[in-house]
Design a protein around this motif. Sequence first.
Motif, PDB file in Angstrom:
ATOM      1  N   SER A 413      33.275 -27.977   5.036  1.00  0.00           N
ATOM      2  CA  SER A 413      34.741 -27.247   4.539  1.00  0.00           C
ATOM      3  C   SER A 413      34.541 -25.790   4.255  1.00  0.00           C
ATOM      4  O   SER A 413      33.325 -25.130   3.992  1.00  0.00           O
ATOM      5  CB  SER A 413      35.062 -28.037   3.288  1.00  0.00           C
ATOM      6  OG  SER A 413      34.065 -27.726   2.063  1.00  0.00           O
ATOM      7  N   GLN A 414      35.760 -25.169   3.853  1.00  0.00           N
ATOM      8  CA  GLN A 414      35.768 -23.765   3.596  1.00  0.00           C
ATOM      9  C   GLN A 414      34.948 -23.538   2.305  1.00  0.00           C
ATOM     10  O   GLN A 414      34.304 -22.479   2.065  1.00  0.00           O
ATOM     11  CB  GLN A 414      37.279 -23.208   3.474  1.00  0.00           C
ATOM     12  CG  GLN A 414      37.819 -22.998   4.520  1.00  0.00           C
ATOM     13  CD  GLN A 414      39.543 -22.630   4.480  1.00  0.00           C
ATOM     14  OE1 GLN A 414      39.718 -22.535   3.325  1.00  0.00           O
ATOM     15  NE2 GLN A 414      39.839 -22.362   5.564  1.00  0.00           N
ATOM     16  N   ARG A 415      34.694 -24.426   1.265  1.00  0.00           N
ATOM     17  CA  ARG A 415      33.970 -24.421   0.153  1.00  0.00           C
ATOM     18  C   ARG A 415      32.487 -24.005   0.518  1.00  0.00           C
ATOM     19  O   ARG A 415      31.762 -23.070  -0.273  1.00  0.00           O
ATOM     20  CB  ARG A 415      34.087 -25.440  -0.832  1.00  0.00           C
ATOM     21  CG  ARG A 415      35.398 -25.645  -1.480  1.00  0.00           C
ATOM     22  CD  ARG A 415      35.537 -26.962  -2.092  1.00  0.00           C
ATOM     23  NE  ARG A 415      34.570 -27.037  -3.293  1.00  0.00           N
ATOM     24  CZ  ARG A 415      34.811 -26.461  -4.568  1.00  0.00           C
ATOM     25  NH1 ARG A 415      35.939 -26.101  -4.667  1.00  0.00           N
ATOM     26  NH2 ARG A 415      33.881 -26.604  -5.507  1.00  0.00           N
ATOM     27  N   MET A 416      32.171 -24.600   1.878  1.00  0.00           N
ATOM     28  CA  MET A 416      30.653 -24.358   1.922  1.00  0.00           C
ATOM     29  C   MET A 416      30.303 -22.852   2.761  1.00  0.00           C
ATOM     30  O   MET A 416      29.375 -22.250   2.201  1.00  0.00           O
ATOM     31  CB  MET A 416      30.275 -25.308   2.993  1.00  0.00           C
ATOM     32  CG  MET A 416      28.840 -24.953   3.488  1.00  0.00           C
ATOM     33  SD  MET A 416      27.359 -25.344   2.079  1.00  0.00           S
ATOM     34  CE  MET A 416      27.293 -27.180   2.307  1.00  0.00           C
ATOM     35  N   ASN A 417      31.488 -22.289   3.175  1.00  0.00           N
ATOM     36  CA  ASN A 417      31.493 -21.025   3.900  1.00  0.00           C
ATOM     37  C   ASN A 417      30.454 -20.647   4.755  1.00  0.00           C
ATOM     38  O   ASN A 417      29.335 -21.515   5.088  1.00  0.00           O
ATOM     39  CB  ASN A 417      31.382 -19.701   2.808  1.00  0.00           C
ATOM     40  CG  ASN A 417      29.926 -19.496   2.135  1.00  0.00           C
ATOM     41  OD1 ASN A 417      29.010 -19.284   2.916  1.00  0.00           O
ATOM     42  ND2 ASN A 417      29.969 -19.138   0.825  1.00  0.00           N
TER      43      ASN A 417
END
Length: 760
Positions: A413-417
């Motif tokens: 997800s975008q939280r991981m980057n």
Amino acid sequence: MKLAIRVFVVVLLFYGTSADLSYTDRECGTDLTNLWLDVVAVVDNSFGMTNEGLDTVAAHIASVFSGGTRIGTQSSEPRTTRVGLVTYNVNAQQNADLNKFQSLDDLYNNVFADLKTVSTSAQSFLSTGLAAAESLFDYENFGTSRSHYKKVVIVYASTYVGEGEMDPLPVAIRLKTSGVNIITMAYVQNGDGFMLKQLAEIASPRFNFSSTDNNGNTVGQVQSAMAETNCFCPSDWIQYRQNYTDYNSYRYGVCLQAVSLAANWRAAKMACANRWTNSYLVNEYNQQKHDYVLNVVQNSSGFFQPYSYHNGLNLVGGVWKWDQPSGWPQPALKNWYNWDPGYPITSSSLTAVLNQQNNEEVATGWQNIDFYKTAVNYVSCSADYSALSYVDRPCGTDLSNLWLDVVAVVDNSQRMNTNRLNTVASNILSVFMSGTRIGSDANEPRTTRLGLVTYNNVATQNADLNQYQSIGDAYNGIFVALLSTVDTSESYLATGLTLAEKMFNDQSVNTTRAHYRRVVILYASEYKGAGELDPLPVANRLKLSGVNIITVAYQQSGDDGLLKGLSQIASPGFSFVNDNGQGGNLVQKIQRSLLRSNCFCPSDWIQYRKSYSDPASFGYGVCIQAVPIPASWLAAKLSCSNKRINSNLASEFNQAKHDFIFNLAQNTTGFSPPYQYHIGLNYVSSGSWVWTQPTERQQVPLQEPFMWLPGYPKPASTQFAVMNQQSGQRTGWQNIATMTGSYNYVCETYSCDTDNYCDA
């Protein structure tokens, strides 16, 4: 993306206790208090030696060992030296075997007494003394834990006589060929230059001395020769010396090993660190060492021109430094450089160094490389376990023989980057770049299948358990799959775990891997979900089915709940946090968790661990089975040895193992108070108590602690076996007959692990 193949050299700095920033290679140890050898003094006591000469020899022997050397054997301190004494004239006599002297006082008292008076014979045949020393070594190392100790003969001779059967040279050559070092001390009479010349042929190189040496320090010469003998390398390592082609040139306290299996620089560094205490990637402080390392590579199988292999130089905080054992300061590169033209290249990622031969006509030079992306060959170090160490067998640690089914479950997800995803990809690859065989191989069962799942609000199977059939496949596939995040910030861990569960269920059917242990490695940036999206029920279901779960938390600022939540998901002791790019620690933690997962017991056996009441406590490479079928001791021994390869009646090397077996008996159906059961201790014809071992392995002599019941062992000539008998709240040993009296019994065997593959 091709997988580049390189090699590296690992160095072992042995017997060291601290880092050396002097920028010189370590010398051999010189601490005579810690000398650990088996030594036989062979003394000419013919009439020609004279009483005065004998007295001088006795004083010399005593002085040689008066530097604090521990004489005898100690169960709690392996660094001891056994000393035997042989005298010879026309015949040889054993005055003291290797176990007689148990202190320096014993040695003093007996040596002076035995060397008080010469014999009446003027004949002196050194061959008889050497043959007696050879027999002493052969006989008194059998059944001991000292087979790896170096052996030394110190010869004190007044003449050199003998030919034919009495020629001492063939005996001396036989001793030296078997690894015995010979020190000779000539007591020269009337300018006997012939004797000095002949004894030089008997002695090991540089170990021939004379009582008339001008410097007079013959005690120091013999001590130095023994210290040099006590400086050696483990099997498969080569000792660094001044001249590669001269085996007898000056030696350093450093061992080298050229390694020819693939891994990147970071994985090579970790593999080296795990091979031995105080081992690390090789340093090259000077041209001599650089050339020596190249000589080792040129003479090692698996290395081909143009040569290319890692060394320990790496960029740390803007400074080039040499790798060192874990926890030691790294010495900075000094003024001898061996960079290839145009190197080092200024780059934030090219922070490791290899030796590269640019064509077959030139030597090697240094080039800096990316320590994650350039693969390097290496060989895993796996020393065979020996019960003679009197410790219970540890789990295997050979990552090249890992045999598991693993699914990496990665939050994309975008939280991981994207940067974190790239770090995850590097971490996964580094975990398996220590020689682990990826895929399936009909001829080699010790392989690991690796699958990949990504998840966000849904989960995707990027690679099933059969897609990657080499580390190259995994390298290419994982970096592509984890190239970038998806366009959502939602992250439901439950979806990733559920898909991993399905993969294990679907892709183990109709295979020969049903008995392989399964592991999930989870990389998460968020712990989220309730109801059907709650990850905990899925995790519990996986763990109940025998799957181990390793978690790695990629925490966001202010998200204190992630690590707490993942610790509930993880198997005990398998919850970790990303440590901001210090990947070595994280890689090693995951590798150790995989090795623990790959250390288990067959059905109906229980793994011996530090705490019986805590299944998550440290486990040994030993499996135990309490058998509730009464039998005589001899029948129990045969039954245990037939259960599995490497199985035998249980040993109890210490109180903890003794108590663990008692706990097991108390919790096994068919055992009841007062508890009575056979163990592997028995009395053998050599006159000692020993522990049984698997077929063809040497039995282990009993050491402290002893757990005999009061009044035992009884000296009865027929009571050669041992059982545990409950007395009060505990059990103790009592000796019994081997073929009468039927009791339950306890067996043990090796665990299934990287050193011991088990069939289904």
